[in-house]
Design an enzyme around this catalytic site. Structure first.
Site, PDB file in Angstrom:
ATOM      1  N   ASP A  46       0.833  -1.206   0.000  1.00 14.05           N
ATOM      2  CA  ASP A  46       0.000   0.000   0.000  1.00 14.05           C
ATOM      3  C   ASP A  46       0.870   1.259   0.000  1.00 14.05           C
ATOM      4  O   ASP A  46       0.351   2.377  -0.035  1.00 14.05           O
ATOM      5  CB  ASP A  46      -1.021  -0.011   1.146  1.00 14.05           C
ATOM      6  CG  ASP A  46      -0.375  -0.065   2.508  1.00 14.05           C
ATOM      7  OD1 ASP A  46       0.856  -0.223   2.594  1.00 14.05           O
ATOM      8  OD2 ASP A  46      -1.109   0.066   3.517  1.00 14.05           O
ATOM      9  N   SER A  47       2.192   1.061  -0.014  1.00 15.76           N
ATOM     10  CA  SER A  47       3.099   2.185  -0.258  1.00 15.76           C
ATOM     11  C   SER A  47       2.780   2.822  -1.614  1.00 15.76           C
ATOM     12  O   SER A  47       3.196   3.946  -1.889  1.00 15.76           O
ATOM     13  CB  SER A  47       4.561   1.711  -0.245  1.00 15.76           C
ATOM     14  OG  SER A  47       4.728   0.569  -1.055  1.00 15.76           O
ATOM     15  N   ASP A  85      -0.992  -6.106   0.042  1.00 13.53           N
ATOM     16  CA  ASP A  85      -1.352  -5.490   1.320  1.00 13.53           C
ATOM     17  C   ASP A  85      -2.856  -5.309   1.459  1.00 13.53           C
ATOM     18  O   ASP A  85      -3.512  -4.808   0.535  1.00 13.53           O
ATOM     19  CB  ASP A  85      -0.720  -4.095   1.419  1.00 13.53           C
ATOM     20  CG  ASP A  85       0.605  -4.105   2.146  1.00 13.53           C
ATOM     21  OD1 ASP A  85       0.851  -5.035   2.938  1.00 13.53           O
ATOM     22  OD2 ASP A  85       1.397  -3.172   1.916  1.00 13.53           O
ATOM     23  N   LYS A 115      -0.916  -9.380   3.094  1.00 11.59           N
ATOM     24  CA  LYS A 115      -0.117  -8.903   4.226  1.00 11.59           C
ATOM     25  C   LYS A 115      -0.965  -7.923   5.017  1.00 11.59           C
ATOM     26  O   LYS A 115      -1.718  -7.143   4.442  1.00 11.59           O
ATOM     27  CB  LYS A 115       1.171  -8.234   3.736  1.00 11.59           C
ATOM     28  CG  LYS A 115       2.004  -7.635   4.877  1.00 11.59           C
ATOM     29  CD  LYS A 115       3.416  -7.281   4.449  1.00 11.59           C
ATOM     30  CE  LYS A 115       3.555  -5.952   3.741  1.00 11.59           C
ATOM     31  NZ  LYS A 115       3.061  -4.788   4.500  1.00 11.59           N
ATOM     32  N   GLU A 117      -0.883  -5.389   8.837  1.00 11.66           N
ATOM     33  CA  GLU A 117      -0.018  -4.813   9.861  1.00 11.66           C
ATOM     34  C   GLU A 117      -0.582  -5.052  11.256  1.00 11.66           C
ATOM     35  O   GLU A 117      -1.788  -4.984  11.462  1.00 11.66           O
ATOM     36  CB  GLU A 117       0.123  -3.297   9.614  1.00 11.66           C
ATOM     37  CG  GLU A 117       0.746  -2.976   8.268  1.00 11.66           C
ATOM     38  CD  GLU A 117       0.914  -1.474   8.024  1.00 11.66           C
ATOM     39  OE1 GLU A 117       0.609  -0.658   8.932  1.00 11.66           O
ATOM     40  OE2 GLU A 117       1.352  -1.117   6.923  1.00 11.66           O
ATOM     41  N   GLU A 184       9.832  -4.065  10.071  1.00 10.62           N
ATOM     42  CA  GLU A 184      10.228  -2.788   9.451  1.00 10.62           C
ATOM     43  C   GLU A 184      10.854  -1.849  10.481  1.00 10.62           C
ATOM     44  O   GLU A 184      10.248  -1.562  11.530  1.00 10.62           O
ATOM     45  CB  GLU A 184       9.009  -2.124   8.795  1.00 10.62           C
ATOM     46  CG  GLU A 184       9.378  -0.786   8.152  1.00 10.62           C
ATOM     47  CD  GLU A 184       8.350  -0.252   7.162  1.00 10.62           C
ATOM     48  OE1 GLU A 184       7.363  -0.953   6.857  1.00 10.62           O
ATOM     49  OE2 GLU A 184       8.552   0.891   6.691  1.00 10.62           O
TER      50      GLU A 184
HETATM   51  O1  KIV Z   1       3.589  -1.116   1.504  1.00 13.39           O
HETATM   52  C1  KIV Z   1       4.765  -1.487   1.462  1.00 13.39           C
HETATM   53  O2  KIV Z   1       5.507  -1.217   0.514  1.00 13.39           O
HETATM   54  C2  KIV Z   1       5.275  -2.267   2.585  1.00 13.39           C
HETATM   55  C3  KIV Z   1       6.753  -2.460   2.657  1.00 13.39           C
HETATM   56  C4  KIV Z   1       7.338  -1.218   3.196  1.00 13.39           C
HETATM   57  C5  KIV Z   1       7.126  -3.656   3.433  1.00 13.39           C
HETATM   58  O3  KIV Z   1       4.538  -2.682   3.413  1.00 13.39           O
END
Ligand code: KIV
Length: 281
Positions: A46-47, A85, A115, A117, A184
């Site tokens: 989600d970056s 994510d 993924k 968090e 992280e």
């Molecule tokens: O969203 C993302 O790119 C991430 C990485 C920083 C691990 O979660």
């Protein structure tokens, strides 16, 4: 040809001490090049909210955004395992919604795992998503979706209490069925300790070399995100500057008339032009 990388390969790598390689990607051409270059896993992170969509953090990213970008990455991938994510607040409103959203990423997007968090707070969600047949990767330490709680991008696990919390959360994620966990911006000695205690691989970002694998944001390693460069990354090429120089050259070529040339144009017989002229319009 290398076989498809799967969750069992994550476990094999952990057992055999082989480092797992992972990068983010958000589109078809990037995913294709990464896949052909031998990356093990691709994270549709989600970056993308920051590096592709221009938001100031990841909290504005939606499920639709993640599905859209996952589809593009999956189309470009033959061997690498695609992990997507779950975005902000898509797994905090009850088990039913968490499983439904994870399901959308797999069924509509085509990724092989999700993924999310957090540790203790999301354990029931991890269990339910895993029970539904969707592999889950955890994410601890600095968790970008909690940027407003942390008050900025800061390393986590520097005190006894926070290091203990990350360690316990990692064990809880493992017990809940997570197949790997991202650490992280955790001090490298803490990350090394936690990695050595886990049976599942710990994938580091800004957490030192002793994790079982590494992940980075692709825009950071190719210089395409120019707002800031995180301390933990490594810029392998400056494509941002290359793009800027190309655009500047293109603009001056067009303005000066040195592009396009005949080489870039299509020809036609003179009679076609004569015919146009005879129309007398
Ligand atoms: O969203 C993302 O790119 C991430 C990485 C920083 C691990 O979660």
């Amino acid at each position: 040809m290398k076989d498809k990388f799967t969750v069992s390969n994550f476990q094999d790598c952990k057992r055999n001490g082989k480092k797992i390689t992972m990068l983010t990607a958000y589109d078809y051409p990037t995913a294709k090049i990464m896949d052909e270059s031998g990356i093990d896993a691709i994270l549709v992170g989600d970056s993308l909210g920051m590096v592709v969509l221009g938001y100031e953090d990841t909290t504005r990213v939606t499920m639709d955004d993640m599905v859209h970008h996952t589809k593009a990455v999956v189309r470009g991938t033959k061997k690498a395992m695609v992990v997507t994510d779950l975005p902000f607040l898509s797994y905090h409103k009850g088990i039913y919604e968490s499983v439904s959203n994870a399901g959308r990423l797999v069924c509509e997007g085509g990724c092989k795992a999700v993924k999310l968090e957090g540790g203790e707070d999301v354990i029931e969600d991890v269990k339910a998503i895993t029970r539904a047949g969707i592999p889950v990767m955890g994410h601890l330490g600095y968790t970008p979706q909690s940027v407003n709680i942390f008050g900025g991008h800061k390393a986590q696990g520097k005190t006894i209490e926070t290091a203990k919390k990350i360690y316990k959360d990692a064990l809880m994620l493992q017990d809940a069925g997570a197949f790997a966990v991202v650490l992280e911006c955790v001090p490298h000695k803490v990350a090394k300790y936690i990695s050595s205690k886990l049976d599942i691989p710990a994938i580091g970002i800004g957490s030192g070399a002793m994790c079982d694998g590494q992940v980075l944001v692709v825009h950071d390693i190719i210089g395409m995100f120019r707002e800031f460069t995180p301390k933990h990354t490594k810029k392998y090429v400056d494509m941002g500057n290359a793009l800027e120089n190309s655009v500047r050259s293109y603009v001056s070529d067009v303005v000066e008339g040195s592009f396009p040339t005949e080489k870039n144009s299509f020809t036609v017989e003179d009679e076609v032009i004569d015919a146009l002229d005879k129309l007398g319009l």
